[in-house]
Every structure is written in structure tokens, then in C-alpha cells.
Design a protein around this motif. Structure first.
Motif, PDB file in Angstrom:
ATOM      1  N   LEU A  47      43.175  29.708  33.368  1.00 31.15           N
ATOM      2  CA  LEU A  47      43.682  30.154  32.081  1.00 31.15           C
ATOM      3  C   LEU A  47      44.453  31.459  32.169  1.00 31.15           C
ATOM      4  O   LEU A  47      45.319  31.725  31.333  1.00 31.15           O
ATOM      5  CB  LEU A  47      42.522  30.335  31.091  1.00 31.15           C
ATOM      6  CG  LEU A  47      41.651  29.110  30.804  1.00 31.15           C
ATOM      7  CD1 LEU A  47      40.580  29.468  29.785  1.00 31.15           C
ATOM      8  CD2 LEU A  47      42.494  27.941  30.316  1.00 31.15           C
ATOM      9  N   ASN A  48      44.134  32.295  33.145  1.00 35.48           N
ATOM     10  CA  ASN A  48      44.640  33.663  33.132  1.00 35.48           C
ATOM     11  C   ASN A  48      45.737  33.944  34.144  1.00 35.48           C
ATOM     12  O   ASN A  48      46.378  34.989  34.082  1.00 35.48           O
ATOM     13  CB  ASN A  48      43.492  34.642  33.385  1.00 35.48           C
ATOM     14  CG  ASN A  48      42.914  34.497  34.789  1.00 35.48           C
ATOM     15  OD1 ASN A  48      42.572  33.391  35.213  1.00 35.48           O
ATOM     16  ND2 ASN A  48      42.812  35.593  35.522  1.00 35.48           N
ATOM     17  N   ARG A  49      45.962  33.033  35.094  1.00 35.86           N
ATOM     18  CA  ARG A  49      46.954  33.315  36.124  1.00 35.86           C
ATOM     19  C   ARG A  49      47.347  32.024  36.816  1.00 35.86           C
ATOM     20  O   ARG A  49      46.667  30.990  36.689  1.00 35.86           O
ATOM     21  CB  ARG A  49      46.410  34.309  37.149  1.00 35.86           C
ATOM     22  CG  ARG A  49      45.310  33.752  38.040  1.00 35.86           C
ATOM     23  CD  ARG A  49      44.598  34.818  38.853  1.00 35.86           C
ATOM     24  NE  ARG A  49      45.513  35.705  39.529  1.00 35.86           N
ATOM     25  CZ  ARG A  49      45.190  36.932  39.956  1.00 35.86           C
ATOM     26  NH1 ARG A  49      43.961  37.385  39.770  1.00 35.86           N
ATOM     27  NH2 ARG A  49      46.069  37.687  40.566  1.00 35.86           N
ATOM     28  N   SER A  50      48.422  32.085  37.573  1.00 39.24           N
ATOM     29  CA  SER A  50      48.814  30.945  38.396  1.00 39.24           C
ATOM     30  C   SER A  50      47.841  30.795  39.553  1.00 39.24           C
ATOM     31  O   SER A  50      47.367  31.784  40.128  1.00 39.24           O
ATOM     32  CB  SER A  50      50.226  31.172  38.937  1.00 39.24           C
ATOM     33  OG  SER A  50      50.503  30.318  40.017  1.00 39.24           O
ATOM     34  N   ALA A  51      47.536  29.551  39.905  1.00 32.92           N
ATOM     35  CA  ALA A  51      46.626  29.305  41.026  1.00 32.92           C
ATOM     36  C   ALA A  51      47.174  29.889  42.321  1.00 32.92           C
ATOM     37  O   ALA A  51      46.407  30.271  43.215  1.00 32.92           O
ATOM     38  CB  ALA A  51      46.391  27.804  41.178  1.00 32.92           C
ATOM     39  N   ALA A  52      48.502  29.992  42.433  1.00 35.31           N
ATOM     40  CA  ALA A  52      49.114  30.509  43.659  1.00 35.31           C
ATOM     41  C   ALA A  52      48.831  31.988  43.864  1.00 35.31           C
ATOM     42  O   ALA A  52      48.939  32.497  44.984  1.00 35.31           O
ATOM     43  CB  ALA A  52      50.619  30.267  43.631  1.00 35.31           C
ATOM     44  N   THR A  53      48.457  32.705  42.798  1.00 38.32           N
ATOM     45  CA  THR A  53      48.217  34.147  42.914  1.00 38.32           C
ATOM     46  C   THR A  53      46.738  34.497  42.928  1.00 38.32           C
ATOM     47  O   THR A  53      46.390  35.678  43.015  1.00 38.32           O
ATOM     48  CB  THR A  53      48.890  34.892  41.750  1.00 38.32           C
ATOM     49  OG1 THR A  53      48.236  34.538  40.516  1.00 38.32           O
ATOM     50  CG2 THR A  53      50.366  34.546  41.655  1.00 38.32           C
ATOM     51  N   ALA A  54      45.856  33.499  42.830  1.00 34.18           N
ATOM     52  CA  ALA A  54      44.414  33.753  42.782  1.00 34.18           C
ATOM     53  C   ALA A  54      43.826  33.717  44.188  1.00 34.18           C
ATOM     54  O   ALA A  54      44.028  32.757  44.932  1.00 34.18           O
ATOM     55  CB  ALA A  54      43.724  32.722  41.896  1.00 34.18           C
ATOM     56  N   ALA A  55      43.086  34.747  44.543  1.00 31.56           N
ATOM     57  CA  ALA A  55      42.468  34.816  45.867  1.00 31.56           C
ATOM     58  C   ALA A  55      41.168  34.013  45.894  1.00 31.56           C
ATOM     59  O   ALA A  55      40.501  33.857  44.864  1.00 31.56           O
ATOM     60  CB  ALA A  55      42.187  36.270  46.233  1.00 31.56           C
ATOM     61  N   PRO A  56      40.773  33.486  47.062  1.00 31.33           N
ATOM     62  CA  PRO A  56      39.468  32.827  47.180  1.00 31.33           C
ATOM     63  C   PRO A  56      38.343  33.825  46.897  1.00 31.33           C
ATOM     64  O   PRO A  56      38.470  35.020  47.169  1.00 31.33           O
ATOM     65  CB  PRO A  56      39.438  32.349  48.637  1.00 31.33           C
ATOM     66  CG  PRO A  56      40.854  32.380  49.098  1.00 31.33           C
ATOM     67  CD  PRO A  56      41.526  33.468  48.329  1.00 31.33           C
ATOM     68  N   VAL A  57      37.240  33.324  46.362  1.00 27.78           N
ATOM     69  CA  VAL A  57      36.097  34.181  46.041  1.00 27.78           C
ATOM     70  C   VAL A  57      34.821  33.573  46.609  1.00 27.78           C
ATOM     71  O   VAL A  57      34.754  32.381  46.913  1.00 27.78           O
ATOM     72  CB  VAL A  57      35.958  34.389  44.518  1.00 27.78           C
ATOM     73  CG1 VAL A  57      37.168  35.118  43.968  1.00 27.78           C
ATOM     74  CG2 VAL A  57      35.762  33.062  43.796  1.00 27.78           C
ATOM     75  N   HIS A  58      33.809  34.418  46.752  1.00 20.94           N
ATOM     76  CA  HIS A  58      32.528  33.960  47.291  1.00 20.94           C
ATOM     77  C   HIS A  58      31.666  33.298  46.231  1.00 20.94           C
ATOM     78  O   HIS A  58      31.018  32.277  46.479  1.00 20.94           O
ATOM     79  CB  HIS A  58      31.764  35.140  47.897  1.00 20.94           C
ATOM     80  CG  HIS A  58      30.394  34.776  48.402  1.00 20.94           C
ATOM     81  ND1 HIS A  58      29.283  34.728  47.577  1.00 20.94           N
ATOM     82  CD2 HIS A  58      29.965  34.415  49.635  1.00 20.94           C
ATOM     83  CE1 HIS A  58      28.228  34.364  48.285  1.00 20.94           C
ATOM     84  NE2 HIS A  58      28.613  34.174  49.537  1.00 20.94           N
TER      85      HIS A  58
END
Length: 635
Positions: free
Chosen positions: A613-624
Motif C-alpha cells: 500500500l505504501n511503496r513500490s515492491a521494487a523499493t522495499a527491502a527484505p525483512v526478517h
């Protein structure tokens, strides 16, 4: 002549309504046109199919503009019995292009996950307080020609009935196996215009009729692909130029599609939307592109977007408000790995693997070794223990929650009477002393530092002790009937933990209130308690650089109504993201009772039903790890 034309119109009207209305010659003719109950129609159609020996009446289901009426389909509000899903798939072929988008067939209805409607077609969701109806806008004006589409839920997605879209825009839809094939009428781009606005730049694409479009975003770049042929005269005459926000603009023809490529400053997100009369596609590149929303997306799940003003800064806030008291709705911590505590993954991949409906990134972790750095308690099991007395939130499924600084004190008593306090439990945060690792950490433990002594405990007795000189090169199994003790930089305790020593473990949380909650997530710093700003990041031992940073933020908060709010805040208009002080002010301005800062920056991610909802998937970093939202639609 007039009588002949009248008879002709009556015949047309009879044909148009013959699937759902009785003709005038019916025994009920005194009522003129009588609407059949949708449930009766479905029952009769199923009986007819059975009499015809058709075992799979929807095997080659075809939905054309004239053949399918939404009046055929009982909504959940109309029906007193559940309406089952008859078929579903994970692929849509739109005008020959294959897309991995979930779809579902419910009786005579075909639905697409609403994230897919946005992604593949460009359809915009409008505000609603009715969970069974989703108003949309697509080459239409909701003020004069509202498009209200029926919806239904599964565990992972919300599906939107496309019947009205098919009828109004002349689509042809066909199911072939697990592939939903959609063909839209051929369209053409007749003009492309570009001009400055007071707030930024606008690009207008004139179309001869409505056409799907797809937006692909990278950092500082957006590609808009329109399912419409580019008029050669437009291609040769269009002269792109830089603007206030647009650095470059390219217009390309790609067969039956038109492609526009835009570049702009990092931190911006163009808004792409449509208008009718005439049909136009608009691309607005502006620093305040967030569209405010208020959508009751599912029972107990509301999606909201709004702007919040703090001093001179105007911040975009995206929020999911979740009511854990709603039957079938629950929240719990989630981790990226299915086999242990090591690893990272896109938040969307993690929540989809766990078959959840929504999620937000949550606690901190080490990006180098991908280990957790803070409290994660799920179903009363410590997946990762709290550290540094940092802020945490605990909750249950009855709407109760607590927020505060959290520590876990575990103590070992040996058969010789010695008392050892654990430095940490199931944690990637390491220091001198004794740490404990249980099967909730995973099947094995790999050394984190050089020169660690790993002690194996089974059935409360030390059975092995070994020194491992090099970090990351040795893996030690964690016994299912015990745990490991890892001694770091403290050889004085080794004789106390000799092989054969019996151990007794006790543990308690500080404050004790947290022991009541099966779900706990730690991050920090604390922002609000009882509506007061309590921000003190130094006491939670955050670094100076972290404290001073202005960056995108994630937050979890409690409300006066007993709900939990999951929200993200990105860059202010023409500036950077909020500081910790500003995110605390935002929480207070929004009326929350308690609030906890979560991991932020590139980790800031909010997921709902197949989309970020808040950003493009291409700019989201992997998280734990994260906090997942789960629903049981039939509860």
C-alpha cells in the motif's frame, strides 16, 4: 408504423430481460415484469445442468458483455446460505499478456483480487463502509455513474466482481483451466500532451476508448504501459521535455501497446488515473500524490490514507486499522524463514506463505547475518527474546494490549547451588555472558562470534560441552528435549556447567504484565503511553545516528476504540521522512492511546491482499519479521 416500431421495441425488451424476468404471457402477467429471486435462478440453472448431464457446468465459462447480468448472482447479503467458490486460479491473460494475479469464480460471478484490478487494469478503489460492495472509478465519474462492484473474501484475498465492468466496457472474458483470459476492445492513443502545473507536471493521453494500463515503478523511474495502439502521427509529432518534477519522458510504440517512460527525483510516486467524456489517462508527478482513502476492506479491517500536518511538514500516512475482537480476525508476529530464525524475505512473500491477508514490517534485525534483534513472542513461545529494555507491545485476540519497556530475565540454578542469569534468549544480539537457544530458534545454532563454548542441555542436564574457535563455520543441533547454552567471553562459568550438571530454569518478564500476552513484538523506541509522548531513545540505547535520522517510519498503535493500528509514514512534501520526534507527534495528532516505533527506512512496508500500500515492491527491502493479520471469512 408506430405500432410496428412499438412491437419491435417490446420484442427487444423481452430478449434483454429474458434471463431474469418472466414475459408478459406468464401466469403472473398481472404483475407485468416479475423479478425472480437470484437464489431461485441459480437453483434452476444448476438443476438444468444436472438434467443435461453436465458434470462441470463452468468448465469453459465464457462471460461476454451481453450474456451475463449481475442480477443472476446472489450476494452474501442477499443469501442466507454461504455462496461457495467453484473455481479459482493464479493467472490472468490480459490482451495476450500473462500476469500472476489471483482470480475466483463464485457461482456465476467472476472476481479478480482487488490488487490485480489496480495492478493490471489501473482501476481506482473509492471509499466505502460496506464490506460487500466496492465502488470503483475507471474512465467514469463516480458522482454521476457510480460503479459499485460486489466483493467476497478468502483467507488471502478480497475478490471484486467484474461483471459490470465487462458489460459497460465491452470486455470478453473466458476461463481456460486456471487461466482467466480477458480481452478488451482495441483502443488507440490519439494525442499526448505535457504541461507544467502549480504543483508539478502533468501528462495527458487522449484515447478513443477506455483501455487498461499498467504501472511499473523503480527508484526514480516509472513505466506506464497502455493497451492501446499509438497513432503514428502522435509518435512523430510528440516532443517530450523536462518539467518541474519530470527529468525525462519517452514515448514508444510496442505493437498494440503504448509505453511511456518517466524519470523524476527519488522519493516521488506519480499518480496515474483516468477521466471520461472524452477518455483520457493522466499522469501527475507531484510531491503530494497520495490519495486519501477510507475503505472498510473486510470485517474488522479498514484501509485509510490521509495527510497529517506537523509544524511545517505535511506527511503521507497509510494505515490499516484492525479489530482483533472481530470474529475470525487475529494478529500475530511472523518471521521470514519457515525452518528457523535466520533469514530475510520480502514481507509480501512471508505473509503469502503463511496465508495471511495483511502485514507490516516490525522488529529490528542484523542485515549482515539476518538475525533478529528484539522481542518476538508468538503463541506464548519466545522466537526471539527482548534486548536492552526496549519498547514492546503485547496483545491478545480479545482486544487487550499493553505497551511498555520489556525485559526477560531467565535464571539457571545448578545442582551445586550456583545461580546464572542469562544474557539473552534466542537472540542475534550478543555480548559477554551466557545465552540460551531453544528449538524455537530453529533446528540448529551456528556460532556468531569466534571462540564460543556451546553447551548442550537435554532433559535439564548438561550432556556436552565444546569450544568452537571460528564464527559461522560450525553448526550445532538444538535438542528437541532441551536447549543450548552459548558462553561468550566468560570462561569462569564453564566449570559450573560441566557435563552431568543438573539445571533448573526460571523466567519472568519485566513488567509482569507482558506475561499475560501470547503475542509480543519488540522494536522501539516507545512513542506514546496513555496519550502522552514518552520518547526517550537514549534510554533504549539507540545510536545517535538513528535518533537524528529523518526517514520513512512504521508504527503500531492502540486506539481508544480497542483496535490496533498498523501504519507507515513516508517523506513529507518536498522533504525527508519524519524524525522520531515527529513520528511521536504524528501518533499523538492521530489520537492514538499508545504507540511504538517499528523498524523503518527501506524496511517500511505495509501489505494488504496482494499489494503493497505504501511503496513500490521494487523499493522495499527484505525483512526478517513482521506482524501478520489473518482472517477466517466464514467465522
Amino acid at each position: 408504423m408506430v405500432r410496428a416500431r412499438t412491437r419491435h421495441h417490446r420484442r427487444l425488451r423481452h430478449r434483454r430481460f429474458q434471463s431474469t424476468y418472466l414475459p408478459h404471457s406468464s401466469p403472473l402477467g398481472r404483475f407485468r415484469l416479475v423479478l425472480l429471486s437470484p437464489l431461485v435462478v441459480v437453483a434452476l440453472s444448476l438443476m438444468f445442468n444436472k438434467q443435461q448431464g453436465n458434470a462441470e457446468p463452468f468448465q469453459n465459462f465464457v462471460l461476454s458483455p451481453a450474456a451475463h447480468s449481475p442480477a443472476w448472482v446472489p450476494t452474501l447479503a442477499q443469501a442466507s446460505i454461504p455462496v461457495s467458490i467453484t473455481r479459482h486460479g493464479g493467472q490472468i491473460t490480459l490482451n495476450g499478456r500473462k500476469l500472476q494475479i489471483p482470480w475466483s469464480q463464485r457461482q456465476q460471478s467472476l472476481g479478480i483480487a482487488d490488487a490485480g484490478l489496480i495492478e493490471a487494469l489501473g482501476i481506482e478503489l473509492l471509499d466505502t463502509s460496506d464490506v460487500t460492495q466496492q465502488p470503483v472509478e475507471w474512465f467514469s465519474d463516480h458522482r454521476t455513474t457510480p460503479l459499485n462492484l460486489a466483493t467476497w473474501l478468502t483467507k488471502q484475498y478480497r475478490y471484486v466482481d467484474i461483471s459490470k465492468l465487462t458489460q459497460q466496457f465491452g470486455w470478453r472474458v473466458e476461463v481456460q483451466g486456471e487461466d482467466l483470459q480477458i480481452s478488451t476492445p482495441e483502443a488507440q492513443v490519439n494525442a499526448v500532451r505535457q504541461g507544467p502545473q502549480t504543483w508539478g507536471d502533468r501528462v495527458v493521453i487522449d484515447l478513443d476508448q477506455a483501455a487498461p494500463w499498467r504501472v511499473s515503478e523503480q527508484q526514480g523511474e516509472t513505466t506506464v504501459t497502455i493497451d492501446a495502439r499509438l497513432n503514428p502521427a502522435v509518435a512523430s509529432s510528440f516532443a517530450a521535455k523536462a518539467g518541474k518534477q519530470i527529468k525525462s519522458l519517452k514515448l514508444e510504440a510496442n505493437g498494440n501497446r503504448t509505453v511511456l517512460r518517466l524519470s523524476y527525483a527519488n522519493g516521488l510516486r506519480p499518480r496515474v488515473w483516468s477521466l471520461d467524456n472524452p477518455n483520457r489517462l493522466l499522469i501527475d508527478v507531484r510531491p503530494d500524490s497520495l490519495v486519501e482513502r477510507n475503505i472498510l476492506w473486510a470485517p474488522g479491517v479498514r484501509w485509510q490514507q490521509r495527510w497529517v500536518q506537523i509544524n511545517s511538514g505535511r506527511f503521507p500516512v497509510v494505515k490499516l486499522e484492525v479489530d482483533p475482537r472481530q470474529p475470525g480476525v487475529s494478529l500475530r508476529p511472523i518471521v521470514s524463514s519457515s525452518t528457523g530464525n535466520v533469514g530475510t524475505a520480502p514481507l509480501s512473500a512471508t505473509i503469502q506463505r503463511l496465508e495471511g491477508i495483511a502485514a507490516i514490517n516490525a522488529g529490528f534485525f542484523n542485515r549482515n547475518n539476518q538475525l533478529p534483534l528484539g522481542a518476538i513472542r508468538s503463541e506464548s513461545r519466545w522466537i526471539s527474546g527482548p534486548i536492552l529494555n526496549r519498547g514492546a507491545i503485547g496483545w491478545n485476540d480479545t482486544g487487550e494490549a499493553t505497551v511498555g519497556h520489556l525485559s526477560l530475565q531467565e535464571t539457571l540454578m545448578t545442582s551445586g547451588g550456583q545461580r546464572l542469569v542469562m544474557q539473552s534468549t534466542n537472540s542475534g544480539y550478543v555480548g559477554a555472558g551466557v545465552a540460551r537457544y531453544t528449538p524455537d530458534w530453529g533446528r540448529s545454532y551456528k556460532t556468531i562470534l569466534d571462540d564460543e563454548v556451546v553447551i548442550t542441555v537435554r532433559q535439564d542436564r548438561v550432556v556436552d560441552q565444546k569450544r568452537i574457535l571460528k564464527a559461522g563455520q560450525t553448526t550445532v543441533p538444538i535438542p528437541s528435549d532441551g536447549y543450548l547454552l552459548v558462553v561468550r567471553a566468560d570462561n569462569t562459568v564453564l566449570n559450573t556447567l560441566a557435563v552431568g550438571t543438573s539445571l533448573q530454569l526460571t523466567g519472568l518478564t519485566q513488567p509482569d504484565e507482558f506475561s499475560r500476552y501470547a503475542q509480543v513484538l519488540g522494536a522501539g523506541p516507545l512513542l506514546l503511553q496513555n496519550r502522552r509522548v514518552v520518547l526517550n531513545p537514549q534510554s533504549e540505547r539507540f545510536s545517535t545516528a538513528f535518533i537524528q535520522e529523518a526517514a520513512p517510519r512504521s508504527m503500531i498503535a492502540t486506539t481508544a476504540e480497542g483496535t490496533l493500528a498498523l501504519l507507515t509514514v513516508h517523506n513529507r512534501v518536498s522533504g525527508a521522512g519524519p524524525t522520531l520526534a515527529e513520528i511521536a507527534q504524528i501518533a499523538q495528532r492521530m489520537g492514538f492511546v499508545n504507540a511504538l516505533n517499528l523498524d523503518g527506512g527501506s524496511s517500511t512496508t505495509l501489505y494488504l491482499g496482494g499489494q503493497l500500500l505504501n511503496r513500490s515492491a521494487a523499493t522495499a527491502a527484505p525483512v526478517h519479521n513482521g506482524i501478520g493479520v489473518f482472517i477466517q471469512p466464514n467465522s
